[in-house]
Design a protein around this motif. Sequence first.
Motif, PDB file in Angstrom:
ATOM      1  N   LYS A 159       0.825  -1.208   0.000  1.00 51.51           N
ATOM      2  CA  LYS A 159       0.000   0.000   0.000  1.00 51.51           C
ATOM      3  C   LYS A 159       0.866   1.268   0.000  1.00 51.51           C
ATOM      4  N   TYR A 160       1.875   1.227   0.834  1.00 56.49           N
ATOM      5  CA  TYR A 160       2.728   2.418   0.941  1.00 56.49           C
ATOM      6  C   TYR A 160       3.542   2.655  -0.344  1.00 56.49           C
ATOM      7  N   ALA A 161       4.008   1.541  -0.958  1.00 54.95           N
ATOM      8  CA  ALA A 161       4.752   1.683  -2.205  1.00 54.95           C
ATOM      9  C   ALA A 161       3.877   2.290  -3.302  1.00 54.95           C
ATOM     10  N   THR A 162       2.615   1.821  -3.367  1.00 50.13           N
ATOM     11  CA  THR A 162       1.699   2.389  -4.365  1.00 50.13           C
ATOM     12  C   THR A 162       1.512   3.892  -4.123  1.00 50.13           C
ATOM     13  N   PHE A 163       1.330   4.233  -2.843  1.00 41.72           N
ATOM     14  CA  PHE A 163       1.162   5.652  -2.509  1.00 41.72           C
ATOM     15  C   PHE A 163       2.410   6.465  -2.875  1.00 41.72           C
ATOM     16  N   ARG A 164       3.581   5.934  -2.557  1.00 41.53           N
ATOM     17  CA  ARG A 164       4.819   6.627  -2.872  1.00 41.53           C
ATOM     18  C   ARG A 164       4.991   6.816  -4.377  1.00 41.53           C
ATOM     19  N   SER A 165       4.667   5.763  -5.130  1.00 40.49           N
ATOM     20  CA  SER A 165       4.816   5.837  -6.583  1.00 40.49           C
ATOM     21  C   SER A 165       3.917   6.921  -7.171  1.00 40.49           C
ATOM     22  N   GLU A 166       2.655   6.925  -6.720  1.00 43.93           N
ATOM     23  CA  GLU A 166       1.724   7.925  -7.247  1.00 43.93           C
ATOM     24  C   GLU A 166       2.135   9.347  -6.809  1.00 43.93           C
ATOM     25  N   SER A 167       2.599   9.460  -5.547  1.00 42.93           N
ATOM     26  CA  SER A 167       3.015  10.779  -5.062  1.00 42.93           C
ATOM     27  C   SER A 167       4.233  11.299  -5.838  1.00 42.93           C
ATOM     28  N   ASP A 168       5.193  10.379  -6.044  1.00 44.05           N
ATOM     29  CA  ASP A 168       6.398  10.793  -6.786  1.00 44.05           C
ATOM     30  C   ASP A 168       6.057  11.222  -8.203  1.00 44.05           C
ATOM     31  N   ALA A 169       5.124  10.500  -8.817  1.00 46.25           N
ATOM     32  CA  ALA A 169       4.730  10.859 -10.184  1.00 46.25           C
ATOM     33  C   ALA A 169       4.094  12.256 -10.215  1.00 46.25           C
ATOM     34  N   MET A 170       3.242  12.534  -9.197  1.00 45.43           N
ATOM     35  CA  MET A 170       2.620  13.865  -9.127  1.00 45.43           C
ATOM     36  C   MET A 170       3.685  14.952  -8.931  1.00 45.43           C
ATOM     37  N   VAL A 196       8.155  23.899  -4.563  1.00 37.53           N
ATOM     38  CA  VAL A 196       7.762  22.557  -4.990  1.00 37.53           C
ATOM     39  C   VAL A 196       6.740  21.923  -4.058  1.00 37.53           C
ATOM     40  N   ASP A 197       6.456  22.556  -2.934  1.00 38.89           N
ATOM     41  CA  ASP A 197       5.510  21.924  -1.999  1.00 38.89           C
ATOM     42  C   ASP A 197       4.064  22.327  -2.263  1.00 38.89           C
ATOM     43  N   ASP A 198       3.800  23.088  -3.332  1.00 35.23           N
ATOM     44  CA  ASP A 198       2.411  23.436  -3.637  1.00 35.23           C
ATOM     45  C   ASP A 198       1.605  22.181  -3.989  1.00 35.23           C
ATOM     46  N   VAL A 199       2.294  21.143  -4.525  1.00 32.97           N
ATOM     47  CA  VAL A 199       1.592  19.910  -4.877  1.00 32.97           C
ATOM     48  C   VAL A 199       1.336  19.028  -3.647  1.00 32.97           C
ATOM     49  N   GLU A 200       1.969  19.368  -2.515  1.00 35.72           N
ATOM     50  CA  GLU A 200       1.856  18.523  -1.331  1.00 35.72           C
ATOM     51  C   GLU A 200       0.465  18.510  -0.723  1.00 35.72           C
ATOM     52  N   TYR A 201      -0.369  19.524  -1.018  1.00 37.30           N
ATOM     53  CA  TYR A 201      -1.722  19.534  -0.457  1.00 37.30           C
ATOM     54  C   TYR A 201      -2.531  18.353  -1.010  1.00 37.30           C
ATOM     55  N   ALA A 202      -2.446  18.101  -2.310  1.00 41.10           N
ATOM     56  CA  ALA A 202      -3.167  16.959  -2.900  1.00 41.10           C
ATOM     57  C   ALA A 202      -2.598  15.645  -2.396  1.00 41.10           C
ATOM     58  N   ILE A 203      -1.262  15.593  -2.255  1.00 38.01           N
ATOM     59  CA  ILE A 203      -0.642  14.358  -1.775  1.00 38.01           C
ATOM     60  C   ILE A 203      -1.037  14.083  -0.328  1.00 38.01           C
ATOM     61  N   ALA A 204      -1.173  15.117   0.488  1.00 36.33           N
ATOM     62  CA  ALA A 204      -1.541  14.934   1.896  1.00 36.33           C
ATOM     63  C   ALA A 204      -2.939  14.313   2.025  1.00 36.33           C
ATOM     64  N   ASN A 205      -3.897  14.717   1.180  1.00 28.62           N
ATOM     65  CA  ASN A 205      -5.252  14.124   1.223  1.00 28.62           C
ATOM     66  C   ASN A 205      -5.205  12.643   0.864  1.00 28.62           C
TER      67      ASN A 205
END
Length: 822
Positions: free
Chosen positions: A34-45, A327-336
Amino acid sequence: MAVFRRLSSTHLASLLGIAFVSMMTMAVFWVMDKYATFRSESDAMRQAYVAESRADIRAEVIRAVEYIQYSISTAESRLRKDIRTRTLEAVAIAEAICQEHHPHADPEEPGRLVREVLRQIRFNNGRGYYFATRLDGVEMLFADRPELEGKNLLHMQDDAGRMVIQDMIRLAREQGQGFYEYTWTKPGAQGSSHRKIAYIHYVPCLDWFIGTGEYLDDVHADIQEEALHRLASLRFDPGGYLFGSTTTGLPLFTNGQITRGGPAILDLQDPHGAFIIRDQIAAAANPEGGFTEYSWRKLTGQTPSPKVSYVRGVPEWGWIIGAGCYVDDVEYAIANKQQALLDTMRRGLLHVGLLLLAVLGLAALMARHLARGVRQHFEVFGAHFGQAAQVRLPLRESALVYAEFRTLAREVNAMMAREAQAEQALRESEDAFRRLFEGSSDAILLMKDNRFVECNQAALTMLGDVSRQAFLDSTLTDISPEQQPDGRRSAEAAAEHVAAASSKGSHRFDWLCRRADGSLFMVDVSLVPITLHGDSMLHVTWRDVTARILEHDQLEQAVADRTRELQDANARLLALDQLKSSFLSTASHELRTPLTSILGFAKLLRRDAARLGDTLAASQSQACGLANRMVDNAAIIISEGLRLTRLINDLLDLNRIESGRMEWHDRLVDVASLAREVLDFMRGQLDAHPGVALSAAIDDDVPSLWVDPDRIKQVILNLLTNAFKFAPQGLVELQLRSDGEGGVVLQVQDSGPGVPPEEQERIFEKYHQGQTAITDAKPQGAGLGLAICRQIVEHYGGRIWVESAPGRGAAFIVALPSQPAQ
């Protein structure tokens, strides 16, 4: 051979049958997936957002740099176009003046008018001006350095050895106009190798070439100022802006504000210690530019955020232009997305936890058995370490059952052996340090809490062979006099020096110490903070410099004695100068008394001789001739007596002016009427100068001045008399005009042989008799007339100078400014 049980084998055997391992493995793999999937999607974003932002800021920076480089590439063509246009405007003015000039009027008038008109014109923020040169090399106009006007500059060279004036004359003759490049001095800048481009144009009606020039550095400075304002005002995307700095770490502009001239930012760091500007300078060293990463506050907050910037250099100016994005402007979507994952993981882990409790119970029973064996082994180690504090004995491996503990026992025994070797080496090192410490000729001490805690024998010897026990635990003030040589109290000075060493890392100074017998000596002290055995201390070094200080004091005394001798000599010279002035005044008055008698009796002699001649003319021709000779001789006596009287008056006037005793009777004077009075008087003297033609050109708008009329009349009379001497057969002209600012300009022009360039300044010195440009013969006179003129003119804040060329006569010019009413 006995087989020993391994602790790891026992532990593994106890856990193999427990399902806990399987369940925990499954849970871990599930969480990791689960965490790897989340990391992969977050990194892509993040990568997509950062890539897009990097492309945007890179494009903006490249556009800005291209604009600057285009401006730099057009700098020289812009300069050439500007100076050519300025020169053609000046030529048009000169040609218009020449066309309006009447052919029968003064031929010098067009040149004078052109010079005065062009002298007033300034451009390019006041730094641009015109120059004009006659084709024989004489500078006719040099608005920036008027002292060179009227001088021949054919010999003038630039740093590369180019004959600047000769090259310009050749260009004017061969092409009529064109550009000329050379190196020259620049006002307000050091050196004389500043690149300059000039454009000149030949003016046939004046036989001059007129031109102007511009420094390429100044054009670049103007372009830089334009670029700063334009780039600072640019905006892109929401909140995007450009920033700039120099390759030496000086600010240029940021966020719409020009910061040029502000404090250096080379060592600017983000909260993590990254040197922002230094990293940008390194990235900009690449011709293609580069990206840098750091943390910085957003405009809408105070918390530092990660930021990426792209910078690119402008080598020609030493600038760095850049732009950045957070670069942290995208972090709001990743945090949700992360919060949703955590909720899912909590539910799964809850089920795993229930089963884990059961597994842990079983594992606890198994671990209890294992712990009992381990405890027994630790008791063996504990007993050994307790004995090792008094006696170093090897640990007995035979008392241990588990192989792991046996390996540990062997390592403990090896460590104890190495520790014994280290202790022996430490003792030997301490012995060597103590021998070095005690053998130093300089005093070495240690201070803790401002008290001495250690010292070598050299320190005790310097202090008068005091005992170590008596010295230790004393302070610096205990071995010092009440005050130091600079007047400060020793206690206060010592505290300041200790504080300085603590703040700077080291500190060195001179200090006056007191020996045990009360005698004083000076030492050179060095303080260095150190840490010893966990305590903060000061390492102190003394060196006796009493002999050096004594030599310095003796040298200062010798300098003071020599200074007093020079002051006494200067006082004697001033007294002699005062005696000279007194002598001149007394001698002049003593000479004037007999001169008055000579002149009086000479006039009576001439009158009586004339009467005698009239009486005897009819009957006795011989007596009549004798009477006529008496009349002529008396006239000579009177003439020479008057000349001597004028000389004495000049001496007295010069002495009064120099000593400050001259009385100035200022009032509002019509200078034009005053000049006419002098002209009428001089015309009465033309009988003695039959070859001189005297003329005048007095303008109608000459203003009145608040001056002493007798002194101004004396200036005009001296200049005309001087012109009569040097032009006994020629023209003498008096010109008087307004300077346009309430002052007047007086000029006396003669057609004599002229004044050599090397004499044009010296002729205004007292007692100097100038030589002409044609002959070395000296004219009559004491060399006081022009010196008095300069003293009078400078008293009223004016200037007097001469303009002359060999064989073309001389023009003495006086400029008197407007004077306020007293």
